[in-house]
Design an enzyme around this catalytic site. Structure first.
Site, short mmCIF file in Angstrom:
data_model
loop_
_atom_site.label_atom_id
_atom_site.label_comp_id
_atom_site.label_asym_id
_atom_site.label_seq_id
_atom_site.Cartn_x
_atom_site.Cartn_y
_atom_site.Cartn_z
N ARG A 51 -15.60 2.95 -1.90
CA ARG A 51 -15.89 3.52 -2.96
C ARG A 51 -16.49 4.97 -2.95
O ARG A 51 -16.06 5.72 -3.74
CB ARG A 51 -17.10 2.76 -3.46
N LYS A 150 -13.47 -14.61 6.46
CA LYS A 150 -14.74 -15.52 6.01
C LYS A 150 -15.88 -14.47 5.63
O LYS A 150 -15.90 -13.52 5.98
CB LYS A 150 -15.19 -16.27 6.97
N HIS A 180 -11.22 -15.44 13.68
CA HIS A 180 -11.12 -14.75 14.76
C HIS A 180 -11.16 -15.50 16.08
O HIS A 180 -10.49 -15.11 16.98
CB HIS A 180 -11.72 -13.49 14.83
N LYS A 184 -8.72 -15.73 20.03
CA LYS A 184 -9.25 -15.65 21.34
C LYS A 184 -8.24 -16.13 22.38
O LYS A 184 -7.68 -17.25 22.25
CB LYS A 184 -10.67 -16.19 21.48
N GLU A 218 -24.93 -17.47 21.11
CA GLU A 218 -25.09 -15.75 20.90
C GLU A 218 -26.50 -15.53 21.35
O GLU A 218 -27.49 -16.37 21.25
CB GLU A 218 -24.79 -15.46 19.47
N ASP A 237 -21.75 -20.06 8.40
CA ASP A 237 -21.31 -18.92 9.44
C ASP A 237 -20.44 -19.36 10.43
O ASP A 237 -19.28 -18.70 10.60
CB ASP A 237 -22.43 -18.24 9.47
N HIS A 242 -15.22 -21.59 12.60
CA HIS A 242 -14.76 -21.27 14.22
C HIS A 242 -14.95 -22.68 14.88
O HIS A 242 -14.13 -22.97 15.84
CB HIS A 242 -15.66 -20.42 14.58
N LYS A 341 -28.00 -18.47 17.08
CA LYS A 341 -28.66 -17.04 17.51
C LYS A 341 -29.79 -17.09 18.37
O LYS A 341 -30.42 -17.89 18.61
CB LYS A 341 -28.80 -16.23 16.23
C1 BG6 Z 1 -18.73 -14.17 13.06
C2 BG6 Z 1 -20.08 -14.57 12.53
O1 BG6 Z 1 -17.61 -14.74 12.40
O2 BG6 Z 1 -18.57 -14.48 14.24
C3 BG6 Z 1 -21.26 -13.66 13.35
O3 BG6 Z 1 -20.07 -14.27 11.12
C4 BG6 Z 1 -20.89 -13.88 14.72
O4 BG6 Z 1 -22.40 -14.45 12.95
C5 BG6 Z 1 -19.46 -13.84 15.17
O5 BG6 Z 1 -21.89 -13.42 15.63
C6 BG6 Z 1 -19.44 -14.30 16.69
O6 BG6 Z 1 -18.02 -13.83 17.00
P1 BG6 Z 1 -17.76 -13.46 18.74
O7 BG6 Z 1 -16.14 -13.21 18.68
O8 BG6 Z 1 -18.86 -12.29 19.06
O9 BG6 Z 1 -18.26 -14.71 19.34
#
Ligand code: BG6
Length: 492
Positions: A51, A150, A180, A184, A218, A237, A242, A341
């Site tokens: 924007r 997402k 994503h 991997k 994580e 999330d 995933h 997390k």
């Molecule tokens: C994202 C989540 O899709 O994937 C995040 O929204 C998360 O919360 C992330 O941290 C983890 O991705 P990666 O590739 O770092 O494991």
């Protein structure tokens, strides 16, 4: 050794949210690497859209700064950076206002019919507006494709609204729903391991597999994403997308060919075979946690509520659950999933735990015979380990040892592993949707997740606390131990 890459056709890639975190941290660095590798041709263009008003030069300077940090000491990347920045342009646009769209569309159309990728790296609340405008300005035809990130909704109903809106502007074959994790390296290797070897597939079923574990741990906390994360939580999330996608790759039947719909049809069947978790089962099939203050990698970190600056959030930062796939192949085989997390280390892995041998011929003194395990490590140190029993080397009688046959991809092949986004972006340009989610997959995943969210909501329990730097609430350990199993540790 360098990876072999084939250049893709020239394209225009428009990143809506071009100044955002995802663009600066993942998309543009990924594109720079692909460019440095010779995969992106000189006549391709990348256009950031956001924007705020700024010139092309301002945008290049901002992106350049971020990419300098990414390039670090990598001389090859640094050398390619100026030419890469030359491909960048910028347009100020507001998805909710008409201003500027006419010029934007004209500038794109002036390039003739070429591949156009619209990457919606914005809040999902703008997806509908953006797709409407792209259609209204005739940017949805020809070789156009749209990529959506997402969260695709926060439940089945809202996902359907988004899918309908995107679907009214673009055909399903033009829509790339990115997860994503599917980009991997190890996830793709799972396809190779399963379907390019004769060894595993005959054993890949309930007769030989005891259970499966999928862990995505994580160390990070909220990372300035409080507004989004607190309305989402770990189930939405991470699990809805995933972890369920990983589960599908493990559990699916062999597709007839490595073609997008053949693969996605098989994944869909898995999602539809997931046994629903009922409200009565919720307490012993799922665990939700929220981190308290603690230490991760020796650093003191605050608890979730402190990071958030609120005291009343019941959002989960950790989930463990037991899923079951109700079909012939997997009847009775639990899939234990966990993600969180502020766990002690960043590690993502899939563990296929095989059954015990039916009868041991070894004496007690030989030590226990442990079940074989196939461990696929997604990150860090991508690779595969096959845990086997062998004889302890040397004299001294026959004693048994559980050891891994270890194949670390980086060591074995000495190749830079491309980041997931690099691979997926090039797949979008090539028009290959195999590693993207089809609409019915996203909706089937929500259909399984919704009752869990509903049951948690009705329970009105607060998530179980766990200390940052631990492996989550003790209930997550109990979840597998109740079944006589343990979470995999690399040393076992
Ligand atoms: C994202 C989540 O899709 O994937 C995040 O929204 C998360 O919360 C992330 O941290 C983890 O991705 P990666 O590739 O770092 O494991």
């Amino acid at each position: 050794m360098t990876a072999k890459t084939l250049p893709v056709d020239p394209f225009d890639l428009v990143i809506f949210g071009g100044t955002g975190d995802l663009a600066l941290r993942k998309l543009l660095p990924g594109l720079l690497r692909r460019y440095a590798d010779g995969q992106i041709r000189e006549d391709s263009r990348i256009i950031g859209v956001a924007r705020d008003k700024q010139t092309d030069a301002d945008y290049r300077a901002k992106v350049g700064e971020a990419l300098q940090r990414v390039a670090g000491n990598d001389e090859a990347l640094k050398a390619k950076l100026p030419a890469f920045l030359d491909k960048l342009g910028y347009h100020a646009l507001d998805a909710t206002k008409d201003e500027g769209w006419e010029e934007f569309a004209a500038a794109l159309k002036a390039q003739g019919d070429r591949i156009r990728v619209f990457y919606l790296s914005t809040s999902p609340s703008l997806f509908v507006n953006l797709c409407d405008r792209l259609r209204a300005h005739g940017l949805n035809g020809g070789q156009s494709r749209v990529v959506i990130e997402k969260p695709i909704g926060h439940d089945l109903a809202s996902a359907t609204v988004i899918n309908d809106a995107v679907g009214s502007a673009f055909a399903e074959s033009q829509i790339f729903r990115i997860d994503h994790y599917l980009g991997k390296e190890t996830v793709q290797n799972l396809l190779a391991l399963r379907f390019a070897n004769i060894l595993f597939e005959p054993l890949w079923n309930a007769n030989h597999i005891d259970h499966v574990q999928i862990t995505v741990a994580e160390t990070v906390g909220l990372e300035k994403r409080a507004t989004y994360y607190d309305t989402s939580g770990a189930l939405r999330d991470m699990v809805q997308n995933h972890l369920l996608q990983l589960l599908c790759m493990v559990a699916m039947e062999p597709p007839a060919a490595l073609e997008a719909d053949a693969v996605r049809d098989e994944k869909l069947k898995v999602l539809r075979s997931l046994r629903p978790i009922t409200a009565d089962e919720i307490s012993h099939m799922t665990v939700r946690g929220q981190y308290r203050a603690g230490a991760v990698n020796g650093m003191a970190v605050p608890g979730y509520l402190d990071e958030l600056g609120r005291e009343d959030s019941r959002t989960e930062t950790f989930v463990a659950l037991k899923a079951e796939v109700d079909n012939w192949r997997w009847a009775g085989v639990p899939f234990y999933l966990r993600t969180g997390k502020r766990l002690p280390e960043r590690v993502s892995e899939i563990v296929i735990a095989f059954k015990q041998i039916p009868h041991s011929i070894f004496e007690h003194g030989a030590g226990p015979v442990m079940g074989n395990k196939l461990v696929l490590r997604l990150q860090p140190d991508e690779g595969v380990k096959l845990w086997l029993m062998i004889k302890d080397p040397g004299p001294g009688g026959l004693r048994l040892q559980h050891v891994p046959l270890d194949m670390s991809f980086a060591e074995a092949f000495g190749v830079h592993q491309p980041e997931a986004y690099e691979r997926l972006l090039m797949d979008v340009v090539r028009g290959n949707p195999t590693l993207f989610m089809r609409r019915d997959e996203v909706e089937a995943a929500w259909k399984w997740i919704d009752p869990i969210l509903g049951a948690w909501e009705n329970q009105r329990e607060t998530p179980k606390p766990y200390t940052a730097g631990s492996w989550g609430p003790s209930a997550a350990v109990a979840l597998v131990e109740r079944d006589g199993r343990t979470w995999h540790e690399d040393t076992v």
